[in-house]
Design an enzyme around this catalytic site. Structure first.
Site, PDB file in Angstrom:
ATOM      1  N   HIS A 101      30.407  67.919  31.842  1.00  0.00           N
ATOM      2  CA  HIS A 101      31.140  67.115  32.827  1.00  0.00           C
ATOM      3  C   HIS A 101      30.288  66.802  34.045  1.00  0.00           C
ATOM      4  O   HIS A 101      29.696  67.703  34.634  1.00  0.00           O
ATOM      5  CB  HIS A 101      32.402  67.876  33.263  1.00  0.00           C
ATOM      6  CG  HIS A 101      33.306  67.050  34.122  1.00  0.00           C
ATOM      7  ND1 HIS A 101      33.832  67.496  35.301  1.00  0.00           N
ATOM      8  CD2 HIS A 101      33.770  65.784  33.972  1.00  0.00           C
ATOM      9  CE1 HIS A 101      34.597  66.549  35.839  1.00  0.00           C
ATOM     10  NE2 HIS A 101      34.572  65.503  35.055  1.00  0.00           N
TER      11      HIS A 101
ATOM     12  N   GLU B 166      31.172  64.896  37.392  1.00  0.00           N
ATOM     13  CA  GLU B 166      32.022  64.120  38.326  1.00  0.00           C
ATOM     14  C   GLU B 166      31.100  63.625  39.439  1.00  0.00           C
ATOM     15  O   GLU B 166      30.508  64.431  40.164  1.00  0.00           O
ATOM     16  CB  GLU B 166      33.140  65.011  38.881  1.00  0.00           C
ATOM     17  CG  GLU B 166      33.975  64.357  39.962  1.00  0.00           C
ATOM     18  CD  GLU B 166      34.673  63.085  39.513  1.00  0.00           C
ATOM     19  OE1 GLU B 166      35.579  63.174  38.661  1.00  0.00           O
ATOM     20  OE2 GLU B 166      34.312  61.994  40.001  1.00  0.00           O
TER      21      GLU B 166
ATOM     22  N   HIS C 294      35.214  58.341  32.772  1.00  0.00           N
ATOM     23  CA  HIS C 294      36.499  58.320  33.481  1.00  0.00           C
ATOM     24  C   HIS C 294      36.370  57.507  34.763  1.00  0.00           C
ATOM     25  O   HIS C 294      35.281  57.374  35.316  1.00  0.00           O
ATOM     26  CB  HIS C 294      36.984  59.738  33.758  1.00  0.00           C
ATOM     27  CG  HIS C 294      37.696  60.304  32.564  1.00  0.00           C
ATOM     28  ND1 HIS C 294      38.939  60.882  32.625  1.00  0.00           N
ATOM     29  CD2 HIS C 294      37.336  60.314  31.262  1.00  0.00           C
ATOM     30  CE1 HIS C 294      39.318  61.249  31.407  1.00  0.00           C
ATOM     31  NE2 HIS C 294      38.359  60.927  30.569  1.00  0.00           N
TER      32      HIS C 294
ATOM     33  N   GLU D  56      38.506  56.331  30.150  1.00  0.00           N
ATOM     34  CA  GLU D  56      39.869  56.483  30.622  1.00  0.00           C
ATOM     35  C   GLU D  56      40.446  55.092  30.902  1.00  0.00           C
ATOM     36  O   GLU D  56      40.808  54.396  29.973  1.00  0.00           O
ATOM     37  CB  GLU D  56      39.882  57.400  31.848  1.00  0.00           C
ATOM     38  CG  GLU D  56      41.238  57.987  32.156  1.00  0.00           C
ATOM     39  CD  GLU D  56      41.208  58.843  33.413  1.00  0.00           C
ATOM     40  OE1 GLU D  56      40.313  58.662  34.234  1.00  0.00           O
ATOM     41  OE2 GLU D  56      42.122  59.679  33.572  1.00  0.00           O
TER      42      GLU D  56
ATOM     43  N   GLU E 182      46.781  63.551  31.830  1.00  0.00           N
ATOM     44  CA  GLU E 182      46.629  64.371  33.038  1.00  0.00           C
ATOM     45  C   GLU E 182      47.795  64.137  34.005  1.00  0.00           C
ATOM     46  O   GLU E 182      48.192  65.041  34.739  1.00  0.00           O
ATOM     47  CB  GLU E 182      45.295  64.080  33.733  1.00  0.00           C
ATOM     48  CG  GLU E 182      45.211  62.679  34.306  1.00  0.00           C
ATOM     49  CD  GLU E 182      43.837  62.340  34.906  1.00  0.00           C
ATOM     50  OE1 GLU E 182      42.840  62.920  34.473  1.00  0.00           O
ATOM     51  OE2 GLU E 182      43.796  61.490  35.789  1.00  0.00           O
TER      52      GLU E 182
HETATM   53  C1  NOJ Z   1      39.845  62.593  36.849  1.00  0.00           C
HETATM   54  C2  NOJ Z   1      39.590  62.648  35.386  1.00  0.00           C
HETATM   55  O1  NOJ Z   1      40.335  61.661  34.738  1.00  0.00           O
HETATM   56  C3  NOJ Z   1      39.968  64.017  34.905  1.00  0.00           C
HETATM   57  O2  NOJ Z   1      39.883  64.082  33.500  1.00  0.00           O
HETATM   58  C4  NOJ Z   1      39.101  65.022  35.577  1.00  0.00           C
HETATM   59  O3  NOJ Z   1      39.517  66.285  35.213  1.00  0.00           O
HETATM   60  C5  NOJ Z   1      39.180  64.888  37.095  1.00  0.00           C
HETATM   61  N1  NOJ Z   1      39.007  63.545  37.503  1.00  0.00           N
HETATM   62  C6  NOJ Z   1      38.140  65.723  37.791  1.00  0.00           C
HETATM   63  O4  NOJ Z   1      36.890  65.110  37.644  1.00  0.00           O
HETATM   64 CA    CA Z   2      41.771  59.778  36.021  1.00  0.00          CA
END
Ligand code: NOJ
Ligand code: CA
Length: 660
Positions: free
Chosen positions: A371, A373, A441, A460, A466
């Site tokens: 991951h 972010e 995402h 996404e 979520e």
């Molecule tokens: C939004 C993402 O869609 C989700 O899957 C992720 O867990 C969170 N951001 C944190 O990065």
């Molecule tokens: Ca999201």
């Protein structure tokens, strides 16, 4: 009638060429036709289906910064035609072999060329900007969709919702505020239409606003300086697409968008593999554990070496190819959206031993989905990307889930502005260099670029599961998943992340997954992605028969058929596994329980064993979501199944040939 240019010899030649070639293209089966005209010096296109006009003459062209326009005060100089009858093999997808059968033309005018391709089930056109225009700055695109009837309705997602994480609404055109595409139209003429685009690169995304009850016009996503596109090297627009179908399911079976993208640019694709993944993810969204590591409360941190190894063990034992871990890397403490420069994409928290986890995963034949972010800070991401991707590649890992949470990329431009489109694409090309597949995402909504860059596997751009963990409105409404395949799904793979078996949500009791387990299973067939998550904690799956379906269901398909559907009510999809003979069927419904009859004519010859995961008679999403009835029966292509779906329920079936 078209006017003919007589400006010197070249134009005279062009004119004679134009005379012999009408600016009209008809689909190979003769049913769909697009015509361009230049009446009054204005370029317009119109479309007919089976001889009936479906799109009235509609504007083509652009408004430039400074007020000049392209596509008016002009005339058609010449027309070139082409015809394509070919097929190609997808690296992964809903269909292994895709036929590209279309007739095309390029229409030349003094300052704008238009390329058109008409297929039996839809069409695309794009603009070509002649070099002599130089570096132009586009303020707005003038393309309109002037439908012949003013009483169509559309399913559309409001552009006011960020990241495309919206419900679609079904209204007349007049009630559309500003819509992201795809916009899917349920026609008053009984037909289904969908407007989107293909191959969005170095350009701004198309959005649609209503002009009158039958007309939608383009509104490009703007840059902060008010322009939509600063054009330098790329001299073509993305393709503007219109699908036309007699059935709702026909839209899903259409491959027009993929056909309009360029062939694969990655030579060796052996490392790009579809599959399923679990992850340290749902427990974070349920606020059972944290993304960040706090030395005072280390037991709250989700991504520990030990927990990750347990997930890896579960994956290895259950034929799950990947494990996602979020919150493994430094940078999550505090307000990470504002302090995104704190993220490291190589340095792990003290309780997560990166090298040990990687070597454990390798020893078990499991891929880590790493991951990253970025909080939409691509400048910061690019400062580490080579080092990070090299580290992942050297560890033998081929999957990265990126995140771009923040309304503006690099604090300045929207995700689907020309800037955002280019930055997000740069990541995909960089990943390809390191043999890394991307699950993106907060992306720009897809437009079929995965044909050219199949390492862009999923994304996404959807109000995914979520939201069921923490959304104040209670979680995704049951209708939602019956709409997704017809709007967002037409744009490409969706990382929706279903797989919930445990419906409790102690820290956010106001919200929950509002389906039955059988519907969770059926979504693996209905909502397409080559990477599918089994999102629940492994403990929720231990010893539960329904998990067999998740273990068995493939994520890569030989062919796909939508058996029946009413958008927003129910959908039944059948897919045959790639490199195998089994068929899988998923049926899902909205908040209404439903009895559906399913003819099995898609099955091949002979007898088949059907393994059926249905809602138990007393199942309902509100009170009894976990009641699944498993049964087996023998069927043939002549059989019709009677399925009972509970409220927000579903049915998932695997068909195995008896001869095997
Ligand atoms: C939004 C993402 O869609 C989700 O899957 C992720 O867990 C969170 N951001 C944190 O990065
Ligand atoms: Ca999201």
């Amino acid at each position: 009638m078209r006017k003919i240019a007589i400006i010197g010899l070249a134009a005279a030649l062009a004119a004679s060429c134009a005379r012999s070639q009408e600016p009209v293209v008809t689909s190979p089966d003769g049913s769909l036709q697009l015509r361009i005209d230049d009446e009054d010096g204005v370029l317009r296109y119109s479309v007919s289906k089976d001889g009936e006009c479906i799109v009235l003459p509609s504007r083509l062209g652009f408004e430039l910064m400074g007020g000049n326009t392209l596509g008016d005060r002009t005339e058609i100089l010449s027309v070139e035609k082409e015809k394509t009858r070919t097929s190609w093999e997808t690296v992964w997808g809903e269909q292994r072999i895709i036929e590209d059968r279309h007739n095309g033309m390029t229409v030349h005018t003094a300052n704008l060329d238009i390329e058109v391709r008409v297929f039996d089930d839809g069409l695309g056109f794009r603009y070509i900007f002649p070099e002599h225009l130089g570096d132009i700055d586009i303020r707005e695109e003038l393309t309109e969709y002037r439908f012949a009837r003013g009483d169509h309705k559309a399913w559309w997602m409001p552009r006011s919702e960020p990241y495309y994480e919206a419900y679609a609404e079904h209204t007349g055109f007049a009630d559309i505020t500003e819509a992201y595409t795809p916009v899917t139209i349920t026609g008053a003429d009984g037909r289904f239409y969908s407007i989107h685009e293909a191959a969005l690169l170095d350009f701004a995304k198309v959005n649609l606003i209503p002009e009158d009850s039958g007309t939608l016009k383009t509104s490009l996503t703007k840059l902060s300086d008010g322009a939509a596109v600063h054009m330098t090297l790329t001299r073509t627009s993305p393709w503007r697409t219109l699908l036309v179908s007699d059935t709702a399911g026909g839209l899903i079976e259409s491959r027009v968008m993929l056909n309009l993208n360029e062939p694969c640019k990655i030579e060796d694709t052996s490392w790009i593999k579809p599959g399923k993944y679990i992850g340290i993810w749902w427990i974070l969204h349920k606020y059972l554990y944290t993304w960040y590591y706090d030395a005072e409360n280390p037991q709250e941190h989700g991504a520990t070496t030990e927990r990750t190894k347990r997930y890896i063990d579960f994956a290895a034992e259950n034929d799950i190819q990947g494990v996602l871990v979020e919150g493994w890397n430094v940078g999550w403490n505090g307000d990470w959206m504002r302090n995104s420069e704190n993220f490291s994409f190589t340095e792990a928290y003290p309780d997560y031993d990166f090298d040990e986890v990687m070597s454990y995963a390798r020893s078990k034949g499991v891929q880590m989905v790493i991951h990253n972010e970025t909080a939409a800070n691509t400048e910061h991401y690019f400062s580490q990307i080579d080092e990070a991707y090299a580290k992942y590649r050297d560890a033998g890992m081929h999957y990265v889930k990126t995140g771009n949470v923040n309304l503006l990329m690099d604090g300045k431009e929207e995700h689907d502005s020309q800037y955002g489109v280019n930055k997000l694409h740069e990541i995909v090309e960089k990943a390809a260099e390191y043999q890394i597949c991307i699950d993106e995402h907060e992306p720009c909504i897809p437009t079929g670029l995965c044909r050219t860059w199949p390492n862009l596997m999923t994304g996404e751009a959807i109000r995914g599961q979520e939201h069921d963990a923490w959304e104040r409105d209670g979680g995704n409404k049951p209708e939602h998943q019956t709409v997704c395949p017809f709007i967002r799904g037409l744009a490409g793979p969706m990382d929706y992340t279903f797989g919930t078996f445990d419906f409790s949500n102690p820290n956010s009791p106001f919200s929950r997954v509002r389906t039955t387990i059988a519907k969770q299973l059926a979504q693996y067939v209905v909502i397409y992605s080559p990477l599918q998550m089994a999102s629940d904690d492994p403990s929720a799956y231990e010893g539960v028969k329904a998990f067999d379906f998740i273990r068995d269901v493939p994520t890569d398909w030989e062919q796909t058929k939508v058996v029946d559907a009413v958008i927003g009510d129910y959908i039944i999809t059948a897919r045959q596994e790639r490199n195998g003979s089994d068929w899988y069927l998923g049926a899902i419904t909205d908040e209404n329980a439903r009895d559906l009859q399913v003819p099995l004519s898609f099955l091949g010859k002979g007898e088949w064993l059907a393994q059926v995961y249905a809602d138990a008679p007393d199942a309902s999403y509100e009170d009894n979501p976990t009641a699944v009835a498993y049964s087996e029966m023998e069927v043939t292509a002549a059989s019709t199944l009677d399925l009972h779906l509970a409220t927000s329920g579903g049915c998932a079936i695997r068909f195995i040939p008896k001869s095997r």
